[in-house]
Design an enzyme around this catalytic site. Structure first.
Site, short mmCIF file in Angstrom:
data_model
loop_
_atom_site.label_atom_id
_atom_site.label_comp_id
_atom_site.label_asym_id
_atom_site.label_seq_id
_atom_site.Cartn_x
_atom_site.Cartn_y
_atom_site.Cartn_z
N ASP A 162 0.89 -1.19 -0.01
CA ASP A 162 -0.18 0.16 0.08
C ASP A 162 0.83 1.10 -0.17
OD1 ASP A 162 -2.03 1.89 0.35
OD2 ASP A 162 -3.05 0.87 1.99
N HIS A 253 -10.14 -1.75 -7.10
CA HIS A 253 -9.77 -0.38 -6.27
C HIS A 253 -8.89 0.48 -7.10
CE1 HIS A 253 -9.14 1.93 -2.73
NE2 HIS A 253 -7.93 2.01 -3.14
C1 HEM Z 1 -9.26 0.62 3.90
C2 HEM Z 1 -9.25 1.36 2.72
C3 HEM Z 1 -8.14 1.17 1.66
C4 HEM Z 1 -7.16 0.49 1.52
C5 HEM Z 1 -6.98 -0.94 2.23
C6 HEM Z 1 -6.48 0.74 0.29
C7 HEM Z 1 -5.46 0.25 -0.55
C8 HEM Z 1 -4.92 0.66 -1.53
C9 HEM Z 1 -3.76 -0.11 -2.04
C10 HEM Z 1 -3.22 -1.49 -1.68
C11 HEM Z 1 -3.57 0.53 -3.26
C12 HEM Z 1 -2.48 0.22 -4.38
C13 HEM Z 1 -1.24 0.44 -4.14
C14 HEM Z 1 -0.98 1.79 -4.06
O1 HEM Z 1 -0.83 2.47 -5.32
O2 HEM Z 1 -0.89 2.26 -2.95
C15 HEM Z 1 -4.24 1.71 -3.27
C16 HEM Z 1 -4.20 2.55 -4.38
C17 HEM Z 1 -4.88 3.99 -4.24
N1 HEM Z 1 -5.82 4.35 -3.31
FE1 HEM Z 1 -6.56 3.22 -1.87
N2 HEM Z 1 -6.94 2.18 -0.16
C18 HEM Z 1 -8.15 2.47 0.64
C19 HEM Z 1 -8.92 3.39 0.75
C20 HEM Z 1 -8.56 4.63 -0.04
C21 HEM Z 1 -9.44 5.82 -0.20
C22 HEM Z 1 -10.49 5.80 0.93
C23 HEM Z 1 -8.90 6.64 -1.13
C24 HEM Z 1 -9.16 8.03 -1.79
C25 HEM Z 1 -10.42 8.34 -1.72
C26 HEM Z 1 -7.84 5.78 -1.88
C27 HEM Z 1 -7.14 6.21 -2.89
C28 HEM Z 1 -6.24 5.49 -3.47
C29 HEM Z 1 -5.56 5.90 -4.68
C30 HEM Z 1 -5.54 7.21 -5.32
C31 HEM Z 1 -4.61 5.06 -5.18
C32 HEM Z 1 -3.56 4.89 -6.22
C33 HEM Z 1 -4.40 4.63 -7.68
C34 HEM Z 1 -3.47 4.67 -8.71
O3 HEM Z 1 -3.33 5.83 -9.37
O4 HEM Z 1 -2.81 3.50 -9.05
N3 HEM Z 1 -7.75 4.56 -1.27
N4 HEM Z 1 -5.00 1.55 -2.13
#
Ligand code: HEM
Length: 344
Positions: A162, A253
């Site tokens: 993450d 996601h």
């Molecule tokens: C329990 C809640 C969440 C978990 C476990 C989670 C987990 C992850 C993981 C594992 C990734 C892929 C690796 C990375 O690029 O960091 C990711 C990407 C991302 N997440 Fe989350 N996330 C959560 C909630 C959120 C929320 C609430 C937002 C914003 C409203 C968000 C926005 C993003 C964004 C912007 C990316 C990058 C996407 C890209 O351009 O590839 N995430 N998240």
């Protein structure tokens, strides 16, 4: 905000009470600035009751933010950054008051949990006569040297890598995404959105490994996108498999979270939390999701709308807390945090 995230953090929210005046807030900010400066240097705070515990300081940082209600209460409503306001209600929200809102936020991070505990205690003691603690949330990330991937990206408690796609501090992309450009006093500040997201870890444990990769759009093993082979590979949301379906699900996601343009840029710098099992051995654990951005109305809000409506991951996560703060720009030696606003 721009330093590598230390391993431990505590987020403290205070209510300053309806009788708080601007003069009180000025006094409090002078005290907190002095505390922060001393503690960040590994020196005891003034009147420190445990001066030996201040030594370290193991990368200690202290950041301070104001919640929307505080601006009105001290007669500075016109200076409130527009997106520092109650967030819209998102589909699936199950917010609890005990994890939400607040007039004042103090974020303290350190690589050492003992140093952190002491610093938090000093700051709480010094804030006590100005208001009440509304909530406190403690979190942790991988310690230095324990990153999950070659790039040092940590894992969350679902086991996912993450933090792969995040603007890099020191680049124009970072500065544009994070630092506010107005109102005048707020230039160099940032809008913080904190969401406490509870995870159903037991249910996730029972889900099959291939499904876990599909839900995210990246591999659990090394964080690589399903359309690439290494963590840093750029996603290809249009790539099709042999049957003509997109390799990365449209409701995965990362498909939904990926910024639709520079206005959605944000830096995610969250912390895992684990409050230990209940009597039945069920975990109370999840993610303190923290995002910093120049404007939450154009960044967090549209992204979270898409996620709340359709993210496949929603089956295992539940938003139970929410707060937004204007994180004050830093200040020069001899100044205090927030002076440009409070003495404007
Ligand atoms: C329990 C809640 C969440 C978990 C476990 C989670 C987990 C992850 C993981 C594992 C990734 C892929 C690796 C990375 O690029 O960091 C990711 C990407 C991302 N997440 Fe989350 N996330 C959560 C909630 C959120 C929320 C609430 C937002 C914003 C409203 C968000 C926005 C993003 C964004 C912007 C990316 C990058 C996407 C890209 O351009 O590839 N995430 N998240």
């Amino acid at each position: 905000v721009a330093t590598p995230a230390p391993a431990h953090a505590v987020f403290l929210a205070f209510d300053l009470g309806e009788y708080a005046r601007r003069a009180d807030v000025i006094r409090l900010m002078r005290v907190l600035t002095d505390d922060a400066e001393r503690l960040m240097h590994g020196d005891p705070a003034l009147g420190d009751t445990g001066p030996l515990l201040a030594q370290g300081p193991a990368g200690l940082t202290v950041s301070v933010g104001f919640g929307s209600a505080l601006f009105e209460r001290i007669g500075l409503g016109s200076q409130r950054p527009a997106s520092v306001a109650p967030l819209p209600v998102f589909a699936g929200d199950q917010l609890e008051r005990r994890w939400s809102d607040g007039d004042l936020l103090v974020q303290i991070c350190s690589d050492d949990a003992t140093v952190l505990s002491h610093a938090a205690r000093m700051i709480v003691k010094d804030t006590r006569s100005f208001g009440a603690v509304r909530w406190s949330q403690q979190g942790f990330r991988s310690s230095a040297g324990a990153g999950a991937t070659a790039a040092g990206t940590p894992r969350n408690l679902l086991g996912q890598v993450d933090g792969s796609v995040n603007p890099t501090p020191g680049t124009a992309a970072f500065d544009d995404a994070v630092w506010a450009t107005g109102p005048d006093w707020f230039r160099g500040g940032t809008v913080m959105v904190l969401r406490r997201v509870r995870m159903d870890l037991d249910a996730w444990d029972g889900f099959d490994p291939e499904g876990k990769d599909l839900v995210l759009g990246r591999r659990m093993s090394d964080g690589s996108p399903l359309t690439g082979t290494t963590e840093s590979d750029v996603l290809d949301l249009r790539a099709l498999d042999g049957q003509g379906f997109t390799v990365i699900e449209p409701n995965a996601h990362i498909s939904l979270a990926k910024a639709r343009g520079p206005q959605e840029g944000m830096v995610r710098r969250g912390y895992n939390y684990d409050h230990g099992p209940d009597a039945q051995g069920r975990p109370d654990a999840g993610l303190i999701f923290v995002a910093y951005q120049a404007n939450a109305d154009t960044a967090f809000v549209p992204v979270q709308r898409r996620l709340a409506a359709n993210d496949l991951m929603n089956r295992w996560v539940k938003h139970v807390g929410s707060a937004t703060f204007a994180v004050l720009p830093g200040c020069a030696a001899g100044e205090y945090l927030g002076r440009r606003l409070l003495e404007g």
